[in-house]
Design a protein around this motif. Sequence first.
Motif, PDB file in Angstrom:
ATOM      1  N   THR A  86       0.834  -1.205   0.000  1.00  0.00           N
ATOM      2  CA  THR A  86       0.000   0.000   0.000  1.00  0.00           C
ATOM      3  C   THR A  86       0.869   1.256   0.000  1.00  0.00           C
ATOM      4  OG1 THR A  86      -1.523  -1.246   1.400  1.00  0.00           O
ATOM      5  CG2 THR A  86      -1.958   1.098   1.124  1.00  0.00           C
ATOM      6  N   TYR A  87       1.893   1.209   0.848  1.00  0.00           N
ATOM      7  CA  TYR A  87       2.811   2.341   0.940  1.00  0.00           C
ATOM      8  C   TYR A  87       3.500   2.600  -0.400  1.00  0.00           C
ATOM      9  CZ  TYR A  87       6.887   5.066   2.347  1.00  0.00           C
ATOM     10  OH  TYR A  87       7.847   6.025   2.442  1.00  0.00           O
ATOM     11  N   ILE A  88       3.930   1.531  -1.037  1.00  0.00           N
ATOM     12  CA  ILE A  88       4.603   1.672  -2.332  1.00  0.00           C
ATOM     13  C   ILE A  88       3.672   2.299  -3.361  1.00  0.00           C
ATOM     14  CG2 ILE A  88       5.564   0.375  -4.279  1.00  0.00           C
ATOM     15  CD1 ILE A  88       6.599  -1.673  -2.224  1.00  0.00           C
ATOM     16  N   LYS A  89       2.469   1.753  -3.436  1.00  0.00           N
ATOM     17  CA  LYS A  89       1.517   2.273  -4.428  1.00  0.00           C
ATOM     18  C   LYS A  89       1.217   3.746  -4.215  1.00  0.00           C
ATOM     19  CE  LYS A  89      -1.096  -1.910  -5.629  1.00  0.00           C
ATOM     20  NZ  LYS A  89      -2.407  -2.579  -5.482  1.00  0.00           N
ATOM     21  N   HIS A  94       2.048   9.511  -5.840  1.00  0.00           N
ATOM     22  CA  HIS A  94       2.491  10.866  -5.519  1.00  0.00           C
ATOM     23  C   HIS A  94       3.630  11.297  -6.429  1.00  0.00           C
ATOM     24  CE1 HIS A  94       0.706  12.434  -1.650  1.00  0.00           C
ATOM     25  NE2 HIS A  94       0.004  11.347  -1.908  1.00  0.00           N
ATOM     26  N   ALA A  95       4.583  10.385  -6.618  1.00  0.00           N
ATOM     27  CA  ALA A  95       5.758  10.721  -7.415  1.00  0.00           C
ATOM     28  C   ALA A  95       5.406  10.867  -8.893  1.00  0.00           C
ATOM     29  CB  ALA A  95       6.825   9.642  -7.246  1.00  0.00           C
ATOM     30  N   PRO A 100       6.682  18.635  -9.273  1.00  0.00           N
ATOM     31  CA  PRO A 100       7.313  18.291  -7.995  1.00  0.00           C
ATOM     32  C   PRO A 100       6.476  18.923  -6.897  1.00  0.00           C
ATOM     33  CG  PRO A 100       8.922  19.183  -9.544  1.00  0.00           C
ATOM     34  CD  PRO A 100       7.570  19.381 -10.149  1.00  0.00           C
ATOM     35  N   SER A 101       5.948  18.093  -6.029  1.00  0.00           N
ATOM     36  CA  SER A 101       4.935  18.594  -5.115  1.00  0.00           C
ATOM     37  C   SER A 101       5.502  19.311  -3.907  1.00  0.00           C
ATOM     38  CB  SER A 101       4.061  17.431  -4.647  1.00  0.00           C
ATOM     39  OG  SER A 101       4.883  16.350  -4.269  1.00  0.00           O
ATOM     40  N   ALA A 102       6.749  19.100  -3.617  1.00  0.00           N
ATOM     41  CA  ALA A 102       7.254  19.593  -2.339  1.00  0.00           C
ATOM     42  C   ALA A 102       8.586  20.322  -2.450  1.00  0.00           C
ATOM     43  CB  ALA A 102       7.370  18.438  -1.366  1.00  0.00           C
ATOM     44  N   SER A 103       8.812  21.009  -3.556  1.00  0.00           N
ATOM     45  CA  SER A 103      10.111  21.654  -3.697  1.00  0.00           C
ATOM     46  C   SER A 103      10.243  22.864  -2.765  1.00  0.00           C
ATOM     47  CB  SER A 103      10.356  22.073  -5.143  1.00  0.00           C
ATOM     48  OG  SER A 103       9.280  22.816  -5.636  1.00  0.00           O
ATOM     49  N   TRP A 104       9.140  23.243  -2.167  1.00  0.00           N
ATOM     50  CA  TRP A 104       9.209  24.304  -1.156  1.00  0.00           C
ATOM     51  C   TRP A 104      10.041  23.844   0.045  1.00  0.00           C
ATOM     52  CZ3 TRP A 104       7.598  22.033   3.125  1.00  0.00           C
ATOM     53  CH2 TRP A 104       6.665  21.002   3.012  1.00  0.00           C
ATOM     54  N   ILE A 105      10.249  22.534   0.165  1.00  0.00           N
ATOM     55  CA  ILE A 105      11.081  22.034   1.260  1.00  0.00           C
ATOM     56  C   ILE A 105      12.452  22.697   1.239  1.00  0.00           C
ATOM     57  CG2 ILE A 105      12.366  20.011   2.061  1.00  0.00           C
ATOM     58  CD1 ILE A 105      10.003  18.319   1.690  1.00  0.00           C
ATOM     59  N   PHE A 106      12.969  22.882   0.056  1.00  0.00           N
ATOM     60  CA  PHE A 106      14.267  23.532  -0.075  1.00  0.00           C
ATOM     61  C   PHE A 106      14.239  24.939   0.513  1.00  0.00           C
ATOM     62  CE2 PHE A 106      14.712  20.709  -3.992  1.00  0.00           C
ATOM     63  CZ  PHE A 106      15.371  19.736  -3.272  1.00  0.00           C
ATOM     64  N   LEU A 150      12.847   7.410  -5.379  1.00  0.00           N
ATOM     65  CA  LEU A 150      11.841   7.944  -6.302  1.00  0.00           C
ATOM     66  C   LEU A 150      11.397   9.328  -5.839  1.00  0.00           C
ATOM     67  CD1 LEU A 150      10.642   6.627  -8.803  1.00  0.00           C
ATOM     68  CD2 LEU A 150       8.678   5.934  -7.436  1.00  0.00           C
ATOM     69  N   ARG A 151      11.180   9.451  -4.551  1.00  0.00           N
ATOM     70  CA  ARG A 151      10.769  10.718  -3.968  1.00  0.00           C
ATOM     71  C   ARG A 151      11.827  11.791  -4.224  1.00  0.00           C
ATOM     72  NH1 ARG A 151       6.841   9.897  -0.375  1.00  0.00           N
ATOM     73  NH2 ARG A 151       7.646   8.022   0.634  1.00  0.00           N
TER      74      ARG A 151
END
Lengths: 178, 178
Positions: A86-89, A94-95, A100-106, A150-151
């Motif tokens: 489930t986690y993999i799927k 998401h990927a 890129p959904s979270a590039s604000w992390i930078f 992948l993330r």
Amino acid sequence: MKARRANSREKILAAAADVARETGPGSLSLDAVASRAGVSKGGLLYNFPTKAKLMQALVEDYLRAFEQALESARTAGVIGESPLATYIKLSAEHAEESKPSASWIFSAIAEDPDFLTPIKSFRRQVFERLKGETPDLKALLVCYLAIEGLRSMNLFDSDVLSRDERRLLVSSLLEIAG
Amino acid sequence: MKARRANSREKILAAAADVARETGPGSLSLDAVASRAGVSKGGLLYNFPTKAKLMQALVEDYLRAFEQALESARTAGVIGESPLATYIKLSAEHAEESKPSASWIFSAIAEDPDFLTPIKSFRRQVFERLKGETPDLKALLVCYLAIEGLRSMNLFDSDVLSRDERRLLVSSLLEIAG
DNA sequence: TTGACAAGACCGTCCAGACGGTACAGTAAG
DNA sequence: CTTACTGTACCGTCTGGACGGTCTTGTCAA
């Protein structure tokens, strides 16, 4: 909770993510976010009194969204499916999103590296839980790390893998996960 | 080529990496680097006329070092070993170093996201080469991505995996790689 | 051997601009 | 009257970078 007139909060958060993605993590200024969100700087500062609070909200929303998605995938998933599968799927989906959904992390860690700690502890939590639910530790390690890879590719907007290769990877991981 | 009096260039580069790691990617200012390197700001600007050139040098040195390490590992490696196995071992060694070796990358992309392009094209190159040398595409994908995940954990200074788990992961990957 | 001089390597200061944040007056909706 | 803003003006700080000066080293003619 708030926002009778309109939902500025979410607009601002989305605008911040957009600005970070499009103009780079270093260009995430309050002025840029405000104008992108169609809000005055005063209005932005009304919703998020400081830049750090904005970042914090970004982190918290992101974590909460992932947690909820994971939880509902677990309950709604195929009954015979392992939690690791489930986690993999879910992570693969998401990927697969084009942006890129979270590039604000930078931007967040450039602002203050401590913004990583809640994210790290969340990851740790998820991993520990998976560890308790997965009999084959070797399979878990390989799959978890590959998903992390992948993330990371998604985060860095890397195009090393083609779509077909990504699909092949995911199916291989599911095979390993059993 | 340069540096008659002393080797300021390398001192500065090392100082930049240290500052980025210790005080965070957003705090990589020329002043901070200069004082850390034991050099005046003017002296820094003499060696690297602009901040972008500093970053570029950081990227180029990093890529060159990895390329050389990979090349010498290939020639010095066990004869029966597959190129993928060599890649896994080398990357795992790198990830095992106590200090995150490349957290300055965050500073670089905060400065200008384009600093990622040489890195991405290098990765792509390495991957394509590996693809030509590895018969089992599925094994390659899984191993490559897992290594990428390991790299990302090192980059973010994440402590999700214990040392033992990292070792088990690497041995599992080598098993998959054949 | 020595003295003049050029070039290389570096220092220390200064500045314009950008940024985060404050203050405050106004306003439209509920 | 309160909430949720807008808009403008402003302040203090930090940063990249330009600049002029300084010290050291190598070269070479006399």
